[in-house]
Design an enzyme around this catalytic site. Structure first.
Site, PDB file in Angstrom:
ATOM      1  N   SER A   1      -7.280   3.844  -0.021  1.00  0.00           N
ATOM      2  CA  SER A   1      -7.812   2.820   0.791  1.00  0.00           C
ATOM      3  C   SER A   1      -8.985   3.157   1.927  1.00  0.00           C
ATOM      4  CB  SER A   1      -6.681   2.447   1.713  1.00  0.00           C
ATOM      5  OG  SER A   1      -7.033   1.489   2.775  1.00  0.00           O
TER       6      SER A   1
ATOM      7  N   TYR B   1      -1.717   5.690   8.173  1.00  0.00           N
ATOM      8  CA  TYR B   1      -1.401   5.206   6.862  1.00  0.00           C
ATOM      9  C   TYR B   1      -2.857   5.671   6.055  1.00  0.00           C
ATOM     10  CZ  TYR B   1      -2.809   1.689   3.313  1.00  0.00           C
ATOM     11  OH  TYR B   1      -3.261   0.836   2.171  1.00  0.00           O
TER      12      TYR B   1
HETATM   13  P1  NAD Z   1       2.323  -4.304  -1.578  1.00  0.00           P
HETATM   14  O1  NAD Z   1       2.928  -4.137  -0.394  1.00  0.00           O
HETATM   15  O2  NAD Z   1       2.316  -5.681  -2.050  1.00  0.00           O
HETATM   16  O3  NAD Z   1       2.696  -3.455  -2.856  1.00  0.00           O
HETATM   17  C1  NAD Z   1       3.053  -2.091  -2.851  1.00  0.00           C
HETATM   18  C2  NAD Z   1       4.509  -2.056  -3.566  1.00  0.00           C
HETATM   19  O4  NAD Z   1       5.156  -0.992  -3.393  1.00  0.00           O
HETATM   20  C3  NAD Z   1       5.625  -3.157  -2.970  1.00  0.00           C
HETATM   21  O5  NAD Z   1       6.113  -3.945  -3.702  1.00  0.00           O
HETATM   22  C4  NAD Z   1       6.643  -2.165  -2.570  1.00  0.00           C
HETATM   23  O6  NAD Z   1       7.857  -2.878  -2.521  1.00  0.00           O
HETATM   24  C5  NAD Z   1       6.432  -1.002  -3.083  1.00  0.00           C
HETATM   25  N1  NAD Z   1       7.044   0.111  -2.802  1.00  0.00           N
HETATM   26  C6  NAD Z   1       6.979   0.643  -1.498  1.00  0.00           C
HETATM   27  N2  NAD Z   1       7.915   1.701  -1.273  1.00  0.00           N
HETATM   28  C7  NAD Z   1       8.398   1.764  -2.655  1.00  0.00           C
HETATM   29  C8  NAD Z   1       9.386   2.735  -3.054  1.00  0.00           C
HETATM   30  N3  NAD Z   1       9.779   3.701  -2.279  1.00  0.00           N
HETATM   31  N4  NAD Z   1       9.793   2.866  -4.260  1.00  0.00           N
HETATM   32  C9  NAD Z   1       9.342   1.759  -5.429  1.00  0.00           C
HETATM   33  N5  NAD Z   1       8.386   0.850  -4.727  1.00  0.00           N
HETATM   34  C10 NAD Z   1       7.927   0.856  -3.592  1.00  0.00           C
HETATM   35  O7  NAD Z   1       0.567  -3.911  -1.488  1.00  0.00           O
HETATM   36  P2  NAD Z   1      -0.568  -3.988  -2.377  1.00  0.00           P
HETATM   37  O8  NAD Z   1      -1.675  -4.949  -1.539  1.00  0.00           O
HETATM   38  O9  NAD Z   1      -0.189  -4.596  -3.847  1.00  0.00           O
HETATM   39  O10 NAD Z   1      -1.315  -2.627  -2.478  1.00  0.00           O
HETATM   40  C11 NAD Z   1      -0.807  -1.786  -3.628  1.00  0.00           C
HETATM   41  C12 NAD Z   1      -1.769  -0.447  -3.279  1.00  0.00           C
HETATM   42  O11 NAD Z   1      -3.011  -0.473  -3.050  1.00  0.00           O
HETATM   43  C13 NAD Z   1      -0.868   0.277  -2.385  1.00  0.00           C
HETATM   44  O12 NAD Z   1      -1.103   1.737  -2.541  1.00  0.00           O
HETATM   45  C14 NAD Z   1      -1.927  -0.108  -1.118  1.00  0.00           C
HETATM   46  O13 NAD Z   1      -1.851   0.952  -0.192  1.00  0.00           O
HETATM   47  C15 NAD Z   1      -3.327  -0.081  -1.821  1.00  0.00           C
HETATM   48  N6  NAD Z   1      -4.324  -0.672  -1.026  1.00  0.00           N
HETATM   49  C16 NAD Z   1      -4.347  -2.255  -0.817  1.00  0.00           C
HETATM   50  C17 NAD Z   1      -5.213  -2.858  -0.315  1.00  0.00           C
HETATM   51  C18 NAD Z   1      -5.077  -4.177  -0.116  1.00  0.00           C
HETATM   52  O14 NAD Z   1      -5.945  -4.875   0.661  1.00  0.00           O
HETATM   53  N7  NAD Z   1      -4.208  -4.843  -0.728  1.00  0.00           N
HETATM   54  C19 NAD Z   1      -6.218  -2.111   0.460  1.00  0.00           C
HETATM   55  C20 NAD Z   1      -6.278  -0.765   0.250  1.00  0.00           C
HETATM   56  C21 NAD Z   1      -5.478  -0.120  -0.510  1.00  0.00           C
END
Ligand code: NAD
Length: 323
Positions: free
Chosen positions: A119, A150
């Site tokens: 991120s 984070y």
């Molecule tokens: P999200 O929270 O919708 O998806 C993450 C998923 O991981 C969730 O569904 C959650 O239930 C699952 N998860 C968490 N802990 C878990 C565990 N112990 N076992 C199994 N599953 C687990 O977030 P997103 O927006 O879809 O983001 C996806 C990835 O992209 C993440 O790694 C996030 O850090 C990264 N990211 C997202 C953004 C953004 O703007 N959305 C920006 C930077 C980085």
């Protein structure tokens, strides 16, 4: 021949969209997550509800070779979750445990390549104090000083995936996502990001009414529409470049401007009420020279176009909830 993909975090916002995209390409897809997607059915051929902090779950889902593995599972949330300090231990422990388990198991099953979603939160806070001139060039990452735990965990894990490349012959890929938004993302409850929160507030406000904004609204950000995030993710995974590379938009706006665009889409005139709230850095924007150079591609869709689709979807959710 059928291709096989594993999506960790397939019940989340980006994972769910990624599964859908891989299905259109003819992949057999296994998804794994603590939960099913919140909005609509998953299109995964096999969906395992399981906790990736548990090694036996990791071992069970990485039980074969895959053509593509995407590691998106993380404990995350919007500013209301990450920046209060109350969830720091969980965020670091949970996400690091998932990444440690997944990369090691993949290595031991002779899987060579995992895509990992880092991120923009890993960039040093000291380069993001000027809202008009934030520096998020990939090479500006060190000396490290992310503004949240984070961000520190993301930095640790991107180094972890790249260390497996150096020491264990893997060819993992690391992207640094910048604020992804779009339909079927969290839009209420405290984990939603700025575009979804603003769409919800505008949808709920009466014309000529008021909208609450955290801070003075002059903090800057850029937002990347989900379809372009998926495109960048897939292109990087299939490229010869390991990263880390920004996957973000470089159309930077202030939060006040974001509110104005969404109000305009909704056809509403709203008075901005600035209230105290968790803010994060003053400015952040994607720097897209490296992605263009290495992949011959960069996101180009306008913010407004993505917001139109997102507002339409969130307005429907708001109406449904009110009914
Ligand atoms: P999200 O929270 O919708 O998806 C993450 C998923 O991981 C969730 O569904 C959650 O239930 C699952 N998860 C968490 N802990 C878990 C565990 N112990 N076992 C199994 N599953 C687990 O977030 P997103 O927006 O879809 O983001 C996806 C990835 O992209 C993440 O790694 C996030 O850090 C990264 N990211 C997202 C953004 C953004 O703007 N959305 C920006 C930077 C980085």
């Amino acid at each position: 021949m059928t291709k096989f993909a594993l999506v960790c975090g397939a019940g989340g916002f980006i994972g769910n969209h990624l599964v859908r995209r891989l299905k259109t390409e003819g992949f057999w897809v296994r998804g794994v997550d603590l939960k099913f997607p919140e909005f609509g059915e998953t299109e995964a051929d096999d969906f395992v509800v399981g906790d990736l902090r548990e090694q036996r779950v990791v071992d069970a889902v990485i039980d074969r070779r895959y053509d593509e593995v995407y590691q998106l599972a993380a404990d995350m949330g919007g500013a209301g979750y990450i920046f209060t300090g109350e969830h720091d231990a969980d965020i670091m422990h949970n996400s690091a445990t998932i990444n440690l388990g997944v990369v090691d198991r993949a290595h031991k099953r002779n899987i060579r390549r995992i895509f990992y979603s880092s991120s923009a939160c890993m960039y040093p806070a000291y380069n993001q104090e000027d809202p008009d001139n934030p520096n998020c060039k990939e090479s500006s990452a060190y000396p490290a000083a992310p503004d949240s735990e984070y961000g520190w965990e993301k930095l640790f894990s991107e180094r972890l995936f790249l260390a497996y490349n150096r020491n264990h012959g893997m060819s993992n890929r690391v992207a640094r996502y910048h604020n992804i938004f779009g339909p079927e993302g969290t839009w209420t409850g405290g984990k939603e990001k700025a575009p979804a929160a603003v769409c919800r507030k505008v949808a709920m406000a009466a014309n000529n009414g008021e909208i609450e904004i955290w801070g003075d609204g002059n903090q800057t950000r850029s937002f990347l529409y989900i379809d372009e995030c998926i495109e960048g993710t897939i292109r990087l995974t299939r490229s010869e470049f390991e990263g880390p590379v920004n996957v973000g938009s470089d159309e930077m706006v202030t939060i006040n401007q974001l509110v104005e665009i969404v109000s305009d889409i909704a056809g509403k005139t709203l008075h901005k009420n600035h209230v105290p709230g968790p803010l994060g850095v003053r400015g952040r924007n994607s720097h897209n020279q490296l992605i263009e150079e290495k992949l011959g591609w960069r996101p180009t869709q306008s913010l407004r176009k993505g917001l139109e689709a997102t507002y339409a979807w969130i307005e429907t959710q708001v109406r449904r909830n009110a009914a």
